[in-house]
Design a protein around this motif. Structure first.
Motif, PDB file in Angstrom:
ATOM      1  N   VAL A 151       0.069  10.610  12.901  1.00  0.00           N
ATOM      2  CA  VAL A 151      -1.378  10.841  12.810  1.00  0.00           C
ATOM      3  C   VAL A 151      -1.722  11.262  11.389  1.00  0.00           C
ATOM      4  CG1 VAL A 151      -3.320  12.251  13.630  1.00  0.00           C
ATOM      5  CG2 VAL A 151      -1.525  11.553  15.236  1.00  0.00           C
ATOM      6  N   GLU A 152      -0.928  12.211  10.883  1.00  0.00           N
ATOM      7  CA  GLU A 152      -1.255  12.789   9.577  1.00  0.00           C
ATOM      8  C   GLU A 152      -1.039  11.791   8.433  1.00  0.00           C
ATOM      9  OE1 GLU A 152       1.239  16.141   8.338  1.00  0.00           O
ATOM     10  OE2 GLU A 152       0.791  15.326   6.341  1.00  0.00           O
ATOM     11  N   LEU A 153       0.080  11.049   8.505  1.00  0.00           N
ATOM     12  CA  LEU A 153       0.421  10.181   7.370  1.00  0.00           C
ATOM     13  C   LEU A 153      -0.248   8.811   7.423  1.00  0.00           C
ATOM     14  CD1 LEU A 153       4.247  10.806   6.875  1.00  0.00           C
ATOM     15  CD2 LEU A 153       2.371  11.593   5.439  1.00  0.00           C
ATOM     16  N   LEU A 154      -0.527   8.317   8.625  1.00  0.00           N
ATOM     17  CA  LEU A 154      -1.070   6.955   8.693  1.00  0.00           C
ATOM     18  C   LEU A 154      -2.409   6.833   9.405  1.00  0.00           C
ATOM     19  CD1 LEU A 154       1.972   4.586   9.262  1.00  0.00           C
ATOM     20  CD2 LEU A 154       0.573   4.861   7.235  1.00  0.00           C
ATOM     21  N   ALA A 155      -2.466   7.290  10.672  1.00  0.00           N
ATOM     22  CA  ALA A 155      -3.687   7.025  11.445  1.00  0.00           C
ATOM     23  C   ALA A 155      -4.906   7.649  10.777  1.00  0.00           C
ATOM     24  CB  ALA A 155      -3.530   7.545  12.865  1.00  0.00           C
TER      25      ALA A 155
ATOM     26  N   LEU B 118      -3.346   5.443  -0.094  1.00  0.00           N
ATOM     27  CA  LEU B 118      -4.124   6.288   0.817  1.00  0.00           C
ATOM     28  C   LEU B 118      -3.654   7.729   0.629  1.00  0.00           C
ATOM     29  CD1 LEU B 118      -3.713   4.150   4.068  1.00  0.00           C
ATOM     30  CD2 LEU B 118      -5.780   4.315   2.679  1.00  0.00           C
ATOM     31  N   VAL B 119      -4.594   8.662   0.781  1.00  0.00           N
ATOM     32  CA  VAL B 119      -4.232  10.066   0.573  1.00  0.00           C
ATOM     33  C   VAL B 119      -4.408  10.851   1.876  1.00  0.00           C
ATOM     34  CG1 VAL B 119      -4.531  12.035  -0.965  1.00  0.00           C
ATOM     35  CG2 VAL B 119      -5.333   9.779  -1.699  1.00  0.00           C
TER      36      VAL B 119
ATOM     37  N   THR C  41       0.857  -1.185   0.000  1.00  0.00           N
ATOM     38  CA  THR C  41       0.000   0.000   0.000  1.00  0.00           C
ATOM     39  C   THR C  41       0.886   1.224   0.000  1.00  0.00           C
ATOM     40  OG1 THR C  41      -1.637  -1.240   1.253  1.00  0.00           O
ATOM     41  CG2 THR C  41      -1.947   1.129   1.182  1.00  0.00           C
ATOM     42  N   TYR C  42       0.471   2.234  -0.734  1.00  0.00           N
ATOM     43  CA  TYR C  42       1.262   3.469  -0.822  1.00  0.00           C
ATOM     44  C   TYR C  42       0.530   4.587  -0.078  1.00  0.00           C
ATOM     45  CZ  TYR C  42       3.083   0.850  -4.814  1.00  0.00           C
ATOM     46  OH  TYR C  42       3.610  -0.118  -5.620  1.00  0.00           O
ATOM     47  N   ILE C  43       1.344   5.549   0.335  1.00  0.00           N
ATOM     48  CA  ILE C  43       0.792   6.789   0.903  1.00  0.00           C
ATOM     49  C   ILE C  43       1.218   7.905  -0.051  1.00  0.00           C
ATOM     50  CG2 ILE C  43       0.887   8.395   2.871  1.00  0.00           C
ATOM     51  CD1 ILE C  43      -0.176   5.802   3.831  1.00  0.00           C
ATOM     52  N   VAL C  44       0.315   8.830  -0.311  1.00  0.00           N
ATOM     53  CA  VAL C  44       0.700   9.971  -1.143  1.00  0.00           C
ATOM     54  C   VAL C  44       1.435  10.972  -0.247  1.00  0.00           C
ATOM     55  CG1 VAL C  44      -0.136  11.855  -2.589  1.00  0.00           C
ATOM     56  CG2 VAL C  44      -1.279   9.624  -2.657  1.00  0.00           C
ATOM     57  N   ALA C  45       2.720  11.142  -0.525  1.00  0.00           N
ATOM     58  CA  ALA C  45       3.534  12.080   0.269  1.00  0.00           C
ATOM     59  C   ALA C  45       4.347  12.940  -0.696  1.00  0.00           C
ATOM     60  CB  ALA C  45       4.463  11.310   1.213  1.00  0.00           C
ATOM     61  N   LYS C  46       4.275  14.228  -0.510  1.00  0.00           N
ATOM     62  CA  LYS C  46       4.940  15.211  -1.395  1.00  0.00           C
ATOM     63  C   LYS C  46       4.636  14.912  -2.865  1.00  0.00           C
ATOM     64  CE  LYS C  46       8.615  16.153   1.877  1.00  0.00           C
ATOM     65  NZ  LYS C  46       9.287  15.075   2.535  1.00  0.00           N
TER      66      LYS C  46
ATOM     67  N   ASP D 207     -12.463  10.410  11.158  1.00  0.00           N
ATOM     68  CA  ASP D 207     -11.523  11.479  11.431  1.00  0.00           C
ATOM     69  C   ASP D 207     -10.812  11.094  12.744  1.00  0.00           C
ATOM     70  OD1 ASP D 207     -10.402  13.790  12.406  1.00  0.00           O
ATOM     71  OD2 ASP D 207     -12.126  15.079  11.956  1.00  0.00           O
ATOM     72  N   ALA D 208      -9.481  10.917  12.658  1.00  0.00           N
ATOM     73  CA  ALA D 208      -8.729  10.445  13.831  1.00  0.00           C
ATOM     74  C   ALA D 208      -8.891  11.380  15.026  1.00  0.00           C
ATOM     75  CB  ALA D 208      -7.253  10.289  13.463  1.00  0.00           C
TER      76      ALA D 208
END
Ligand SMILES: Cc1cc2nc3c(=O)[nH]c(=O)nc-3n(C[C@H](O)[C@H](O)[C@H](O)COP(=O)(O)OP(=O)(O)OC[C@H]3O[C@@H](n4cnc5c(N)ncnc54)[C@H](O)[C@@H]3O)c2cc1C
Length: 469
Positions: A162-166, A329-330, A92-97, A177-178
């Motif tokens: 929190v911002e990138l994963l949770a 995930l974004v 799974t990828y996270i959209v970062a920068k 919403d965490a």
């Protein structure tokens, strides 16, 4: 003959109906009538076949570790139709920068359990990596007071986690919403681990060692689904119910306790029952049960979020150009409306022919309630724009489907468990009433299957009809 009304024909109501139907067929003197406001049964569970692809409008699978949905599938003859996610391709990828960054191996939800992949990951800053190492020595905390998931995660790993994963993970699962969701209701295992071990990392490793020692079984897939899609479960259940008991396009306006029984009013008609199972979202239960003010107030206090899913089908060329893995995930900070996207053709077998790519996008959630007022065309435009920005996908889709779900996903905010306890105490004073659905003790399909079966079990037990299973 005892009569039971079931309000709501989603998976919770169908599971309740199936439990009662089994009793009826075994000769127990009981019958039921199910009321569903929409023209079809299944609630948010719905599957379409388009261009040889399987398109899920709502849930696409369920967690394998929660057994109730798979058990039900086996009971109704779908055991050989169960399929697991292609976990060998799980990534799974996270959209970062503005780029897709792979989630490091060994993350359990947002808890790192493997050192090297986390240390080497470009996803986290040095500061967060130091916090992760220090987390190993986190002191125990007795979670007397409930708190938000964001508060707990921040205490252990800092705000970047929190911002990138949770937050993105909770958006993807709960449309949530965490900074609102309750740790004790949503992640009870983590609250428990914190009070026993302090460190979540140590807690997870200990739990894992125990599981491995207890059962040296091969690893099971994380997600389970059905060959013909989630609708297969609905269709098989409906086929096993008494067709004359199923009323679609019938909105229940009121459920009132009267003369030692329950009066159910739908349109201009009212009917009397010995018991009633309200298997709707909690806000609809609040409206139907409005004559009981305190019960209705607590039911209405359970907030729901709205969401949209968009599925796009592409040709073989696009399929070859997409990254491997299950999707991305974004995080909110990326500024997109899209919360997550799944590469369906990679996640499950039997979803798309080899010459098709299937991308499913998820939008809405607690911080974007406006999605429900946005037109299908506009949602499609947003998704295509954002796919262009995030993964450089410019191709024309072969087909697209947009589904909107208004107030369908319960948000277990801080204090949820106490609220559910108050609802349960009140319910116990109302003989013949049971509640089921995703508003109370679990939002996933397996939880809803369990809640429907338990609600029916409670009512049958009250009627002295439960022992002869
Ligand atoms: C987009 C989306 C994706 C999801 N993905 C997953 C996933 O991948 N895995 C997973 O495990 N879970 C997932 N979930 C959660 C899960 O699907 C739901 O929580 C579950 O299906 C809810 O079932 P239910 O029967 O409780 O409610 P619903 O499906 O909402 O059914 C309730 C029914 O009650 C009816 N109703 C309401 N009011 C009345 C009334 N007054 N009279 C008569 N009928 C009424 C409604 O029309 C509806 O059909 C997802 C949910 C959504 C929305």
């Amino acid at each position: 003959m005892k009569r039971i009304a079931i309000i709501g024909g989603g998976i919770s109501g169908l599971s309740a109906a199936y439990t009662i139907e089994k009793k009826r067929q075994s000769g127990t003197p009981v019958e039921y009538v199910l009321f569903e406001s929409s023209p079809r049964l299944g609630g948010v569970v719905a599957t379409e076949r388009v261009d040889g692809c399987l398109v899920e409008a709502g849930p696409d699978s369920f967690l394998t570790e929660k057994p109730w949905a798979a058990d039900l599938c086996c009971k109704i003859g779908l055991g050989d139709q169960l399929i697991g996610s292609n976990d060998s391709e799980r990534k799974t990828y996270i959209v970062a920068k503005g780029k897709l960054v792979e989630m490091p191996d060994g993350l359990m939800f947002m808890v790192p359990t493997k050192i090297m992949p986390t240390v080497m990951s470009p996803l986290f800053s040095l500061r967060t990596k130091i916090r992760m190492a220090a987390e190993w020595f986190h002191p125990r905390r007795n979670a007397v007071e409930d708190e938000t998931v964001a508060q707990m995660v921040e205490r252990h790993y800092g705000s970047e986690m929190v911002e990138l994963l949770a937050d993105p993970l909770l958006c993807g699962i709960y449309g949530g919403d965490a900074s609102q969701l309750s740790v004790r209701a949503v992640l009870p295992r983590f609250a428990d681990m914190e009070s026993k071990h302090g460190s979540l990392g140590r807690g997870i490793l200990k739990a894992r060692k125990k599981t491995i020692a207890a059962a040296s079984l091969p690893a099971r897939p994380v997600f389970t689904s059905l060959k013909e899609g989630m609708q297969q479960l609905v269709d098989a259940l409906v086929a096993r119910l008494d067709a004359s008991a199923l009323n679609t396009s019938t909105l229940v306006q009121a459920v009132i306790r009267e003369h030692d029984g329950w009066t159910v009013s739908a349109g201009y008609q009212s009917d009397c029952f010995d018991a009633v199972i309200v298997a709707t979202p909690a806000h609809a239960a609040a409206a139907a049960l409005s004559t009981d003010e305190s019960l209705a107030r607590d039911l209405a206090g359970i907030k729901y979020s709205s969401s949209a899913t968009v599925t796009l089908g592409y040709d073989e060329k696009v399929r070859r150009s997409l990254p491997p893995g299950f999707g991305f995930l974004v995080p909110r900070s990326a500024g997109s409306r899209m919360l997550a996207a799944t590469f369906v053709h990679n996640k499950f077998p039997h979803r798309a022919p080899d010459n098709r790519a299937l991308i499913r996008c998820f939008l809405g959630g607690a911080r974007d309630e406006k999605i429900i007022q946005t037109s299908g065309e506009e949602i499609l435009r947003i998704v295509r724009d954002e796919l262009r920005q995030i993964i450089g996908l410019n191709a024309e889709p072969l087909f697209a489907r947009v589904y909107k779900w208004k107030s369908a996903m319960a948000q277990y905010s801080v204090g949820h468990l106490e609220r559910v306890q108050r609802i349960e105490s009140r319910r116990q004073n109302l003989p013949g009433l049971a509640l089921a659905g995703n508003g109370y003790n679990g939002i996933g399909v397996p939880d809803c299957v369990r809640s429907g079966a338990e609600a029916a079990g409670k009512i049958l037990a009250e009627m002295g009809m439960w022992s002869s299973a």
